[in-house]
Write a protein that holds these residues in place. Structure first.
Motif, PDB file in Angstrom:
ATOM      1  N   UNK A 131       0.835  -1.207   0.000  1.00  0.00           N
ATOM      2  CA  UNK A 131       0.000   0.000   0.000  1.00  0.00           C
ATOM      3  C   UNK A 131       0.872   1.260   0.000  1.00  0.00           C
ATOM      4  N   UNK A 132       2.077   1.196   0.581  1.00  0.00           N
ATOM      5  CA  UNK A 132       2.950   2.381   0.541  1.00  0.00           C
ATOM      6  C   UNK A 132       3.353   2.694  -0.900  1.00  0.00           C
ATOM      7  N   UNK A 133       3.503   1.634  -1.722  1.00  0.00           N
ATOM      8  CA  UNK A 133       3.823   1.862  -3.145  1.00  0.00           C
ATOM      9  C   UNK A 133       2.686   2.620  -3.822  1.00  0.00           C
ATOM     10  N   UNK A 134       1.480   2.219  -3.515  1.00  0.00           N
ATOM     11  CA  UNK A 134       0.315   2.902  -4.106  1.00  0.00           C
ATOM     12  C   UNK A 134       0.231   4.339  -3.583  1.00  0.00           C
ATOM     13  N   UNK A 135       0.456   4.500  -2.285  1.00  0.00           N
ATOM     14  CA  UNK A 135       0.381   5.852  -1.710  1.00  0.00           C
ATOM     15  C   UNK A 135       1.460   6.749  -2.321  1.00  0.00           C
ATOM     16  N   UNK A 136       2.626   6.175  -2.583  1.00  0.00           N
ATOM     17  CA  UNK A 136       3.689   6.971  -3.221  1.00  0.00           C
ATOM     18  C   UNK A 136       3.216   7.486  -4.583  1.00  0.00           C
ATOM     19  N   UNK A 137       2.535   6.624  -5.334  1.00  0.00           N
ATOM     20  CA  UNK A 137       2.005   7.074  -6.645  1.00  0.00           C
ATOM     21  C   UNK A 137       0.995   8.203  -6.458  1.00  0.00           C
ATOM     22  N   UNK A 138       0.130   8.061  -5.458  1.00  0.00           N
ATOM     23  CA  UNK A 138      -0.863   9.128  -5.209  1.00  0.00           C
ATOM     24  C   UNK A 138      -0.177  10.439  -4.824  1.00  0.00           C
ATOM     25  N   UNK A 139       0.795  10.332  -3.915  1.00  0.00           N
ATOM     26  CA  UNK A 139       1.437  11.567  -3.457  1.00  0.00           C
ATOM     27  C   UNK A 139       2.253  12.210  -4.579  1.00  0.00           C
ATOM     28  N   UNK A 140       2.827  11.376  -5.453  1.00  0.00           N
ATOM     29  CA  UNK A 140       3.562  11.924  -6.596  1.00  0.00           C
ATOM     30  C   UNK A 140       2.612  12.722  -7.475  1.00  0.00           C
ATOM     31  N   UNK A 141       1.432  12.160  -7.707  1.00  0.00           N
ATOM     32  CA  UNK A 141       0.472  12.862  -8.569  1.00  0.00           C
ATOM     33  C   UNK A 141      -0.079  14.115  -7.884  1.00  0.00           C
ATOM     34  N   UNK A 142      -0.332  14.048  -6.593  1.00  0.00           N
ATOM     35  CA  UNK A 142      -0.820  15.243  -5.883  1.00  0.00           C
ATOM     36  C   UNK A 142       0.270  16.314  -5.837  1.00  0.00           C
ATOM     37  N   UNK A 143       1.527  15.867  -5.705  1.00  0.00           N
ATOM     38  CA  UNK A 143       2.643  16.806  -5.685  1.00  0.00           C
ATOM     39  C   UNK A 143       2.734  17.532  -7.035  1.00  0.00           C
ATOM     40  N   UNK A 144       2.572  16.786  -8.134  1.00  0.00           N
ATOM     41  CA  UNK A 144       2.612  17.411  -9.479  1.00  0.00           C
ATOM     42  C   UNK A 144       1.467  18.396  -9.643  1.00  0.00           C
ATOM     43  N   UNK A 145       0.327  18.027  -9.125  1.00  0.00           N
ATOM     44  CA  UNK A 145      -0.850  18.890  -9.232  1.00  0.00           C
ATOM     45  C   UNK A 145      -0.605  20.267  -8.614  1.00  0.00           C
ATOM     46  N   UNK A 146       0.229  20.291  -7.572  1.00  0.00           N
ATOM     47  CA  UNK A 146       0.476  21.548  -6.851  1.00  0.00           C
ATOM     48  C   UNK A 146       1.656  22.341  -7.402  1.00  0.00           C
ATOM     49  N   UNK A 147       2.260  21.863  -8.500  1.00  0.00           N
ATOM     50  CA  UNK A 147       3.422  22.558  -9.068  1.00  0.00           C
ATOM     51  C   UNK A 147       3.039  24.003  -9.407  1.00  0.00           C
ATOM     52  N   UNK A 148       3.720  24.955  -8.807  1.00  0.00           N
ATOM     53  CA  UNK A 148       3.487  26.370  -9.090  1.00  0.00           C
ATOM     54  C   UNK A 148       2.144  26.887  -8.592  1.00  0.00           C
TER      55      UNK A 148
END
Ligand SMILES: N[C@@H](CCC(=O)N[C@@H](CS)C(=O)NCC(=O)O)C(=O)O
Length: 208
Positions: A131-148
């Motif tokens: 599940x941490x692997x899946x959460x990492x994917x989610x956080x990566x996508x949320x992190x990209x969403x917040x770029x700038x």
């Protein structure tokens, strides 16, 4: 009668709690101790035995964090938490709330309660790692969403902000580390200096 929110410390119920602080109208908070959410008194409020639940002015009850957040945004338009003047952004808000509840929050379940998935305790660690692997994917996508960007939807705060804030706090309970997601860290730091957030966190007796 004012709105009455049922919460437990440091759960997803912190999101509507912060939204209520931002709305700045009188409300009542019922902070349950862990375990009280499964007692008959609370099961009458939410038979699912989960927080949050909110009792409305007319005594009716709403559960599900996303539904409660949308309710608060729509019932208190003056608080500007719903991005109502741009229909597309309004749908993006729904999209993000659905993603955070049905994907990110749901993928925390094996972390919080692996026994609900597998009886054999020796497999709980493997389940958590998956599940941490899946959460990492989610956080990566949320992190990209917040770029700038300062906020996850549009250019001002919405009810998505406190939900995302909760998810950024939960990272601390995993091996993932907020520093691996710099935009999420910036967002969390920004939320941590907000007076409504500070009040909600202090009331719940949890660290920032
Ligand atoms: N789908 C529900 C999930 C609510 C939920 O899982 N709440 C957790 C706290 S974040 C809870 O009450 N857990 C207690 C339990 O499962 O025993 C929502 O989005 O509101």
């Amino acid at each position: 009668m004012s709105l009455k929110l049922y919460a437990m410390p440091n759960t997803c119920a912190l999101a509507p709690h912060i939204a209520l602080e931002w709305i700045n109208k009188p409300y009542e908070l019922k902070l349950l101790k862990r375990g009280q959410h499964r007692e008959p008194e609370y099961l009458q409020i939410n038979p699912k035995g989960k927080v949050p639940a909110i009792v409305l002015d007319d005594g009716r009850i709403l559960t599900e964090a996303a539904a409660i957040l949308v309710y608060l945004a729509e019932q208190f338009p003056e608080a500007n938490l719903g991005n109502t003047n741009d229909p597309y952004e309004r749908y993006q808000l729904d999209e993000l709330l659905a993603y955070m509840t049905s994907e990110v929050h749901a993928d925390y379940a094996p972390h919080f309660a692996p026994q609900r998935f597998i009886d054999d305790e020796s497999q709980h660690n493997a389940l958590r790692q998956a599940t941490y692997k899946r959460l990492h994917e989610h956080y990566t996508s949320l992190n990209e969403r917040l770029e700038g960007k300062k906020h996850p939807v549009g250019i001002r705060r919405t009810v998505a902000d406190p939900y995302l804030y909760v998810l950024t706090r939960w990272i601390d309970q995993t091996p993932l580390g907020i520093n691996n997601y710099p935009n999420l860290k910036r967002f969390r730091d920004q939320m941590s200096s907000d007076t409504g957030v500070l009040r909600a966190v202090a009331t719940q007796g949890i660290p920032l």
